[in-house]
Design a protein around this motif. Structure first.
Motif, mmCIF file in Angstrom:
data_model
loop_
_atom_site.group_PDB
_atom_site.id
_atom_site.type_symbol
_atom_site.label_atom_id
_atom_site.label_comp_id
_atom_site.label_asym_id
_atom_site.label_seq_id
_atom_site.Cartn_x
_atom_site.Cartn_y
_atom_site.Cartn_z
ATOM 1 N N SER A 37 0.807 -1.104 -0.026
ATOM 2 C CA SER A 37 0.036 0.018 -0.049
ATOM 3 C C SER A 37 0.706 1.398 0.001
ATOM 4 C CB SER A 37 -0.833 -0.007 1.318
ATOM 5 O OG SER A 37 -1.951 -0.939 1.226
ATOM 6 N N LYS A 38 0.562 2.137 -0.753
ATOM 7 C CA LYS A 38 1.043 3.515 -0.680
ATOM 8 C C LYS A 38 1.167 4.207 0.555
ATOM 9 C CE LYS A 38 -0.209 3.382 -5.531
ATOM 10 N NZ LYS A 38 -1.151 4.276 -6.346
ATOM 11 N N PRO A 39 2.000 4.906 1.160
ATOM 12 C CA PRO A 39 3.086 5.285 0.461
ATOM 13 C C PRO A 39 4.285 4.483 0.986
ATOM 14 C CG PRO A 39 2.952 6.695 2.259
ATOM 15 C CD PRO A 39 1.816 5.952 2.253
ATOM 16 N N ALA A 40 4.233 3.278 0.979
ATOM 17 C CA ALA A 40 5.407 2.379 1.421
ATOM 18 C C ALA A 40 6.720 2.603 0.883
ATOM 19 C CB ALA A 40 4.905 0.955 1.117
ATOM 20 N N ARG A 41 7.600 2.081 1.657
ATOM 21 C CA ARG A 41 9.138 2.383 1.203
ATOM 22 C C ARG A 41 9.633 1.229 0.184
ATOM 23 N NH1 ARG A 41 13.439 3.320 5.316
ATOM 24 N NH2 ARG A 41 14.287 4.527 3.567
ATOM 25 N N ILE A 42 10.079 1.451 -1.086
ATOM 26 C CA ILE A 42 10.479 0.735 -2.044
ATOM 27 C C ILE A 42 11.846 0.836 -2.402
ATOM 28 C CG2 ILE A 42 10.282 0.028 -4.170
ATOM 29 C CD1 ILE A 42 7.131 0.446 -3.982
ATOM 30 N N LEU A 43 12.566 -0.415 -2.373
ATOM 31 C CA LEU A 43 13.989 -0.285 -2.740
ATOM 32 C C LEU A 43 14.133 -0.803 -4.310
ATOM 33 C CD1 LEU A 43 17.127 0.168 -2.433
ATOM 34 C CD2 LEU A 43 17.139 -2.078 -1.489
ATOM 35 N N ASP A 44 14.360 0.331 -5.020
ATOM 36 C CA ASP A 44 14.845 -0.417 -6.614
ATOM 37 C C ASP A 44 16.520 -0.632 -6.442
ATOM 38 O OD1 ASP A 44 15.034 -1.091 -8.985
ATOM 39 O OD2 ASP A 44 14.537 1.001 -9.901
ATOM 40 N N ALA A 45 16.964 -1.986 -6.276
ATOM 41 C CA ALA A 45 18.167 -2.393 -6.261
ATOM 42 C C ALA A 45 18.766 -2.907 -7.632
ATOM 43 C CB ALA A 45 18.525 -3.610 -5.099
ATOM 44 N N GLY A 46 19.699 -1.917 -8.054
ATOM 45 C CA GLY A 46 20.531 -1.996 -9.420
ATOM 46 C C GLY A 46 19.324 -1.364 -10.360
ATOM 47 N N MET A 95 25.752 -3.334 -0.640
ATOM 48 C CA MET A 95 24.849 -1.996 -0.632
ATOM 49 C C MET A 95 25.233 -1.101 0.615
ATOM 50 S SD MET A 95 21.097 -2.843 -2.432
ATOM 51 C CE MET A 95 20.881 -4.547 -1.374
ATOM 52 N N ALA A 96 26.596 -0.707 0.742
ATOM 53 C CA ALA A 96 26.804 -0.297 1.717
ATOM 54 C C ALA A 96 26.298 1.154 2.084
ATOM 55 C CB ALA A 96 28.359 0.056 2.006
ATOM 56 N N CYS A 97 25.663 1.808 1.059
ATOM 57 C CA CYS A 97 25.061 2.966 1.132
ATOM 58 C C CYS A 97 23.835 3.164 1.712
ATOM 59 C CB CYS A 97 24.677 3.597 -0.302
ATOM 60 S SG CYS A 97 23.672 2.468 -1.196
ATOM 61 N N LEU A 98 23.396 1.867 2.127
ATOM 62 C CA LEU A 98 22.172 1.822 3.112
ATOM 63 C C LEU A 98 22.497 1.455 4.510
ATOM 64 C CD1 LEU A 98 19.909 -0.556 0.480
ATOM 65 C CD2 LEU A 98 19.786 2.304 1.190
ATOM 66 N N ASN A 99 21.696 1.885 5.319
ATOM 67 C CA ASN A 99 21.863 1.525 6.988
ATOM 68 C C ASN A 99 20.801 0.823 7.437
ATOM 69 O OD1 ASN A 99 21.694 1.519 9.617
ATOM 70 N ND2 ASN A 99 22.635 3.716 9.786
ATOM 71 N N ALA A 100 21.232 -0.328 7.930
ATOM 72 C CA ALA A 100 20.302 -1.499 8.107
ATOM 73 C C ALA A 100 19.417 -1.279 9.120
ATOM 74 C CB ALA A 100 20.752 -2.958 8.117
ATOM 75 N N GLY A 101 19.996 -0.403 10.013
ATOM 76 C CA GLY A 101 19.154 0.187 11.165
ATOM 77 C C GLY A 101 18.304 0.892 10.849
ATOM 78 N N THR A 102 18.305 1.741 9.905
ATOM 79 C CA THR A 102 17.126 2.710 9.638
ATOM 80 C C THR A 102 16.501 2.613 8.162
ATOM 81 O OG1 THR A 102 18.814 4.218 8.813
ATOM 82 C CG2 THR A 102 18.257 4.656 11.178
ATOM 83 N N ASP A 103 17.391 2.103 7.384
ATOM 84 C CA ASP A 103 16.844 1.763 6.019
ATOM 85 C C ASP A 103 16.143 0.214 5.989
ATOM 86 O OD1 ASP A 103 17.685 4.412 4.883
ATOM 87 O OD2 ASP A 103 19.487 3.525 4.673
ATOM 88 N N GLN A 104 14.876 0.500 6.250
ATOM 89 C CA GLN A 104 14.257 -0.858 5.852
ATOM 90 C C GLN A 104 13.134 -0.695 4.938
ATOM 91 O OE1 GLN A 104 13.410 -3.079 9.744
ATOM 92 N NE2 GLN A 104 14.889 -4.459 9.156
ATOM 93 N N PHE A 105 12.846 -1.736 4.340
ATOM 94 C CA PHE A 105 11.857 -1.351 3.289
ATOM 95 C C PHE A 105 10.581 -2.434 3.134
ATOM 96 C CE2 PHE A 105 15.882 0.074 1.973
ATOM 97 C CZ PHE A 105 15.666 1.271 1.343
ATOM 98 N N ASP A 106 9.604 -2.119 2.557
ATOM 99 C CA ASP A 106 8.509 -3.145 2.461
ATOM 100 C C ASP A 106 8.398 -3.530 1.080
ATOM 101 O OD1 ASP A 106 6.741 -1.676 4.762
ATOM 102 O OD2 ASP A 106 7.207 0.145 3.551
ATOM 103 N N PHE A 107 9.216 -3.489 0.428
ATOM 104 C CA PHE A 107 9.155 -4.048 -1.059
ATOM 105 C C PHE A 107 10.692 -3.562 -1.654
ATOM 106 C CE2 PHE A 107 8.331 -4.616 -5.496
ATOM 107 C CZ PHE A 107 7.648 -5.744 -5.610
#
Length: 200
Positions: A37-46, A95-107
């Motif tokens: 559901s919007k506005p969920a967090r999405i990561l486009d990896a690559g 993907m060291a540019c992402l912080n696993a503590g704060t950067d968590q994604f729904d999709f």
């Protein structure tokens, strides 16, 4: 990679042109029903030239796009500068540019990328994704099989083995389709599988 500076520049230019002409809703139509559901967090990896990230942002999602090649990132930022997207330089598996503590994604969308990383990198990438994806979140992957195109770093993929890798790290496969034809011309020998995995 493509031999020679001129050959490389032509490859990059052509890739960007072809990619940005692609329609997300055609290329990724198998994944649409699994979007959160919007506005969920999405990561486009690559994220390549950015067309998928831009389409998702246009739909109202909160999008982070990670791409290792500066030429592709630059083209994406230029073409989609009005889109509200966080563009980051980074690559699988860490993907060291992402912080696993704060950067968590729904999709997480991994479209046309998995065949560019080898078996060791894939195992590390799955572990990393298991941290970056929220409980109940989903990971959608397109898996390419067929002869290499202009690029040289292309490895075969195995759908069953990929699913098993994710299952070892707390995911369950909720969608699988095999032997889909490429939407690009002159790719008759290239077939795609698509899977969606959900974190338990």
């Amino acid at each position: 990679m493509v031999a020679g500076t001129e050959g490389y520049e032509k490859f990059v230019s052509r890739f960007i042109e072809v990619s940005q002409d692609l329609d997300f809703f055609e290329v990724c139509k198998d994944f649409i029903a699994f979007l959160p559901s919007k506005p969920a967090r999405i990561l486009d990896a690559g994220s390549g030239a950015g067309q998928n990230a831009a389409a998702l942002a246009q739909e109202g999602f909160t999008v982070t796009a990670v791409e290792p090649m500066p030429e592709f990132l630059s083209a994406a930022r230029k073409r989609y500068k009005s889109a509200s997207i966080t563009w980051l330089k980074g690559s699988f598996p860490d993907m060291a540019c992402l912080n696993a503590g704060t950067d968590q994604f729904d999709f997480v969308l991994i479209d046309g990328v998995w065949h560019h990383i080898d078996s060791t990198e894939r195992e590390s990438a799955v572990i990393r994704l298991s941290v970056l994806i929220k409980k109940g979140g989903r990971c959608a992957i397109s898996l390419r099989n067929g002869p290499a195109g202009l690029g040289s770093r292309v490895y075969p993929t195995d759908t069953k083995f990929t699913i098993q890798q994710f299952e070892k790290h707390g995911f369950v496969c909720i969608f699988e389709v095999q032997n889909k034809s490429s939407i690009l011309p002159n790719k008759e020998n290239v077939k795609w599988a698509r899977i969606v995995l959900q974190k338990c």
